[in-house]
Design a protein around this motif. Structure first.
Motif, mmCIF file in Angstrom:
data_model
loop_
_atom_site.group_PDB
_atom_site.id
_atom_site.type_symbol
_atom_site.label_atom_id
_atom_site.label_comp_id
_atom_site.label_asym_id
_atom_site.label_seq_id
_atom_site.Cartn_x
_atom_site.Cartn_y
_atom_site.Cartn_z
ATOM 1 N N SER A 26 0.992 -1.118 0.006
ATOM 2 C CA SER A 26 -0.014 -0.080 -0.296
ATOM 3 C C SER A 26 0.797 1.171 0.017
ATOM 4 O O SER A 26 1.716 1.409 0.801
ATOM 5 C CB SER A 26 -0.764 -0.080 1.214
ATOM 6 O OG SER A 26 -1.710 1.190 1.406
ATOM 7 N N HIS A 27 0.559 2.045 -0.946
ATOM 8 C CA HIS A 27 1.514 3.288 -1.082
ATOM 9 C C HIS A 27 0.558 4.509 -1.757
ATOM 10 O O HIS A 27 -0.329 4.292 -2.107
ATOM 11 C CB HIS A 27 2.601 3.302 -2.033
ATOM 12 C CG HIS A 27 3.367 2.127 -1.750
ATOM 13 N ND1 HIS A 27 4.481 1.957 -0.736
ATOM 14 C CD2 HIS A 27 3.585 0.710 -2.277
ATOM 15 C CE1 HIS A 27 5.156 0.735 -0.637
ATOM 16 N NE2 HIS A 27 4.484 -0.001 -1.653
ATOM 17 N N LEU A 28 1.230 5.546 -1.310
ATOM 18 C CA LEU A 28 0.611 6.808 -1.900
ATOM 19 C C LEU A 28 1.299 6.950 -3.515
ATOM 20 O O LEU A 28 2.324 7.239 -3.661
ATOM 21 C CB LEU A 28 0.948 8.031 -1.313
ATOM 22 C CG LEU A 28 0.213 8.269 0.080
ATOM 23 C CD1 LEU A 28 0.631 9.322 0.805
ATOM 24 C CD2 LEU A 28 -1.303 8.475 -0.041
ATOM 25 N N PHE A 29 0.187 6.982 -4.605
ATOM 26 C CA PHE A 29 0.557 7.030 -5.873
ATOM 27 C C PHE A 29 0.240 8.415 -6.455
ATOM 28 O O PHE A 29 -0.018 8.507 -7.751
ATOM 29 C CB PHE A 29 0.163 5.798 -6.609
ATOM 30 C CG PHE A 29 0.693 4.541 -6.344
ATOM 31 C CD1 PHE A 29 1.516 4.293 -7.081
ATOM 32 C CD2 PHE A 29 0.068 3.757 -5.470
ATOM 33 C CE1 PHE A 29 2.416 2.695 -6.952
ATOM 34 C CE2 PHE A 29 0.846 2.577 -5.102
ATOM 35 C CZ PHE A 29 1.839 2.073 -5.829
ATOM 36 N N HIS A 30 0.200 9.562 -5.755
ATOM 37 C CA HIS A 30 -0.019 10.740 -6.072
ATOM 38 C C HIS A 30 0.765 11.239 -7.283
ATOM 39 O O HIS A 30 0.534 11.920 -8.045
ATOM 40 C CB HIS A 30 -0.128 11.900 -4.840
ATOM 41 C CG HIS A 30 1.328 12.029 -4.325
ATOM 42 N ND1 HIS A 30 1.674 10.826 -3.502
ATOM 43 C CD2 HIS A 30 2.292 13.015 -4.251
ATOM 44 C CE1 HIS A 30 3.138 11.333 -2.857
ATOM 45 N NE2 HIS A 30 3.335 12.493 -3.474
ATOM 46 N N ASP A 40 -4.595 13.770 -0.672
ATOM 47 C CA ASP A 40 -5.685 13.170 -1.087
ATOM 48 C C ASP A 40 -5.707 11.602 -0.828
ATOM 49 O O ASP A 40 -4.709 10.780 -1.346
ATOM 50 C CB ASP A 40 -5.815 13.317 -2.600
ATOM 51 C CG ASP A 40 -6.956 12.843 -3.082
ATOM 52 O OD1 ASP A 40 -7.898 12.206 -2.418
ATOM 53 O OD2 ASP A 40 -7.458 13.488 -4.275
ATOM 54 N N SER A 41 -6.203 11.155 0.101
ATOM 55 C CA SER A 41 -6.512 9.794 0.512
ATOM 56 C C SER A 41 -6.736 8.700 -0.697
ATOM 57 O O SER A 41 -6.361 7.656 -0.728
ATOM 58 C CB SER A 41 -7.230 9.521 1.754
ATOM 59 O OG SER A 41 -8.711 9.873 1.417
ATOM 60 N N SER A 42 -7.402 9.305 -1.771
ATOM 61 C CA SER A 42 -7.771 8.513 -2.923
ATOM 62 C C SER A 42 -6.446 8.051 -3.629
ATOM 63 O O SER A 42 -6.562 7.291 -4.511
ATOM 64 C CB SER A 42 -8.938 8.930 -3.732
ATOM 65 O OG SER A 42 -8.369 10.079 -4.387
#
Length: 203
Positions: A26-30, A40-42
């Motif tokens: 699980s990672h932030l792909f912004h 943005d949590s999405s």
């Protein structure tokens, strides 16, 4: 070397595989999409498994390296940027683990995007549906799975889809042109090493 003569060295392939495994979890792909920030949590996505398969030689004698991604969901452009970044790390001789980790942090990094030709939905999974099938009225629903057709699907993928993509590349030179163009713009060390943005404070 001419494309038909080039073969990826084993050590380069293993390095690419290692970088690609960095995306799992699980990672932030912004930084791998458009219009999202780290706040943005999405932008958080879960990558279940990523595989860099053995190279195959297709039309024109050109060697290709199939890449398979399994995730719960994907953002716009995410896959194309993930693959492009791993390629850039190999081509520029960067520490891919450090670079990829930096792109997950609270900073903005401009990333290249691979051409979309060749990107395809390989399989839909109905895990939750199949898990809950015991709750359906007997005889009204069957589990949705592809195991009975695995051989046919693999053959179609290899002999039809892969060959079509390879012939398209021979006709358009799209990936080769992308590689030449992206080599002109190295990844920004300034952006990669910039301090992460401070977390947003509440009211």
């Amino acid at each position: 070397a001419a494309r038909g003569a080039y073969r990826v060295p084993d050590d380069v392939l293993e390095r690419f595989r290692g970088y690609f495994k960095r995306y799992e979890g699980s990672h932030l792909f912004h930084n791998f999409t458009a219009g999202k920030s780290h706040q943005d949590s999405s932008s958080r996505r879960y990558m279940k498994a990523l595989h860099v398969n053995e190279p195959v030689v297709l039309a024109g004698g050109v060697q290709w390296v199939p890449v398979v991604l399994e995730g719960q969901s994907f953002l716009l452009h995410q896959i194309r940027k993930m693959v492009a970044l791993a390629i850039k790390c190999v081509r520029e001789g960067l520490d891919g683990d450090t670079v990829i980790d930096a792109c997950f942090e609270r900073r903005r990094v401009r990333l290249p995007m691979l051409p979309g030709d060749g990107l395809m939905l390989r399989e839909c999974q109905f895990t939750s549906f199949n898990r809950n099938k015991q709750g359906f009225v007997a005889g009204t629903h069957e589990p949705v799975e592809w195991s009975d057709y695995a051989a046919e699907l693999v053959a179609f993928e290899r002999n039809v889809l892969y060959e079509h993509i390879a012939r398209l590349e021979l006709a358009t030179d799209m990936y080769a042109r992308w590689a030449r163009q992206t080599d002109r713009y190295p990844l920004s060390r300034r952006e990669l090493h910039a301090p992460p943005a401070a977390p947003k404070k509440g009211p």
